[in-house]
Design a protein around this motif. Structure first.
Motif, mmCIF file in Angstrom:
data_model
loop_
_atom_site.group_PDB
_atom_site.id
_atom_site.type_symbol
_atom_site.label_atom_id
_atom_site.label_comp_id
_atom_site.label_asym_id
_atom_site.label_seq_id
_atom_site.Cartn_x
_atom_site.Cartn_y
_atom_site.Cartn_z
ATOM 1 N N ASP A 157 41.235 47.751 36.287
ATOM 2 C CA ASP A 157 40.112 48.646 37.044
ATOM 3 C C ASP A 157 40.920 49.213 38.256
ATOM 4 O O ASP A 157 40.711 50.325 38.795
ATOM 5 C CB ASP A 157 39.036 48.105 37.182
ATOM 6 N N LEU A 158 41.345 48.259 38.965
ATOM 7 C CA LEU A 158 42.204 48.665 40.328
ATOM 8 C C LEU A 158 43.389 49.413 39.950
ATOM 9 O O LEU A 158 43.499 50.275 40.995
ATOM 10 C CB LEU A 158 42.687 47.255 40.931
ATOM 11 N N LYS A 159 44.050 49.233 39.057
ATOM 12 C CA LYS A 159 45.243 50.120 38.649
ATOM 13 C C LYS A 159 44.731 51.527 38.366
ATOM 14 O O LYS A 159 45.585 52.373 38.569
ATOM 15 C CB LYS A 159 46.085 49.582 37.538
ATOM 16 N N LYS A 160 43.470 51.725 38.094
ATOM 17 C CA LYS A 160 42.924 52.892 37.638
ATOM 18 C C LYS A 160 42.738 53.938 38.429
ATOM 19 O O LYS A 160 42.680 54.805 38.554
ATOM 20 C CB LYS A 160 42.030 52.832 36.580
ATOM 21 N N LYS A 164 40.356 36.695 31.754
ATOM 22 C CA LYS A 164 40.163 37.872 31.296
ATOM 23 C C LYS A 164 39.418 38.703 32.427
ATOM 24 O O LYS A 164 39.655 39.917 32.405
ATOM 25 C CB LYS A 164 39.029 37.830 30.037
ATOM 26 N N THR A 165 38.375 38.059 32.954
ATOM 27 C CA THR A 165 37.672 38.776 34.114
ATOM 28 C C THR A 165 38.854 39.277 34.988
ATOM 29 O O THR A 165 38.565 40.400 35.539
ATOM 30 C CB THR A 165 36.586 38.005 34.628
ATOM 31 N N THR A 166 39.593 38.422 35.335
ATOM 32 C CA THR A 166 40.544 38.891 36.358
ATOM 33 C C THR A 166 41.753 40.184 35.959
ATOM 34 O O THR A 166 41.793 40.976 36.802
ATOM 35 C CB THR A 166 41.513 37.726 36.872
ATOM 36 N N ARG A 167 41.725 39.840 34.717
ATOM 37 C CA ARG A 167 42.652 40.961 33.792
ATOM 38 C C ARG A 167 42.104 42.377 33.806
ATOM 39 O O ARG A 167 42.693 43.277 34.347
ATOM 40 C CB ARG A 167 43.283 40.598 32.724
ATOM 41 N N MET A 196 40.521 36.712 43.326
ATOM 42 C CA MET A 196 40.295 36.362 41.934
ATOM 43 C C MET A 196 41.877 35.631 41.416
ATOM 44 O O MET A 196 41.770 34.703 40.779
ATOM 45 C CB MET A 196 39.839 37.468 40.840
ATOM 46 N N ILE A 197 42.675 36.549 41.762
ATOM 47 C CA ILE A 197 44.083 35.859 41.388
ATOM 48 C C ILE A 197 44.420 34.583 41.924
ATOM 49 O O ILE A 197 45.243 33.589 41.463
ATOM 50 C CB ILE A 197 45.258 36.995 41.748
ATOM 51 N N ASP A 198 44.167 34.180 43.214
ATOM 52 C CA ASP A 198 44.233 33.370 44.030
ATOM 53 C C ASP A 198 43.658 32.089 43.362
ATOM 54 O O ASP A 198 44.294 30.869 43.189
ATOM 55 C CB ASP A 198 44.108 33.280 45.541
ATOM 56 N N ASN A 218 53.470 37.633 42.310
ATOM 57 C CA ASN A 218 54.252 38.819 41.971
ATOM 58 C C ASN A 218 52.897 39.948 41.723
ATOM 59 O O ASN A 218 53.179 41.030 41.738
ATOM 60 C CB ASN A 218 54.842 38.529 40.583
ATOM 61 N N LEU A 219 51.681 39.407 40.985
ATOM 62 C CA LEU A 219 50.845 40.193 41.076
ATOM 63 C C LEU A 219 50.142 40.700 42.136
ATOM 64 O O LEU A 219 49.792 42.167 42.240
ATOM 65 C CB LEU A 219 49.673 39.458 40.266
#
Length: 84
Positions: free
Chosen positions: A34-37, A26-29, A54-56, A71-72
């Motif tokens: 926020d990054l996309k915004k 959830k924290t990563t999502r 975080m994704i790694d 992909n992300l």
């Protein structure tokens, strides 16, 4: 319901791990959202390494599949690079 002592312990451990994994996911999502915004390239470039890290970590812990992580990261990098 578990009857053996070891099975009860395993249930406790899996519940604890599940909660922890849900928190990390959830924290990563939220960080991805926020990054996309962001519309400023400098701010987005600054936050991108943190989000990729975080994704790694999610992929390393098998919370998400390694291909999903790739992909992300690819999509986020493309988005940041296209910002003006």
């Amino acid at each position: 319901m578990a009857n053996h002592k070891a099975t009860k312990k395993d249930v406790r451990q899996s519940r604890k791990r599940n909660e922890r994994n849900r928190y990390y996911g959830k924290t990563t999502r939220n960080a991805i959202r926020d990054l996309k915004k962001l519309t400023d390239k400098a701010a987005a470039s600054e936050n991108l390494p943190e989000v990729i890290s975080m994704i790694d970590k999610l992929a390393k812990r098998n919370i998400i599949h390694k291909n999903k992580a790739a992909n992300l990261k690819s999509k986020l990098s493309k988005k940041v690079n296209t910002l003006a």
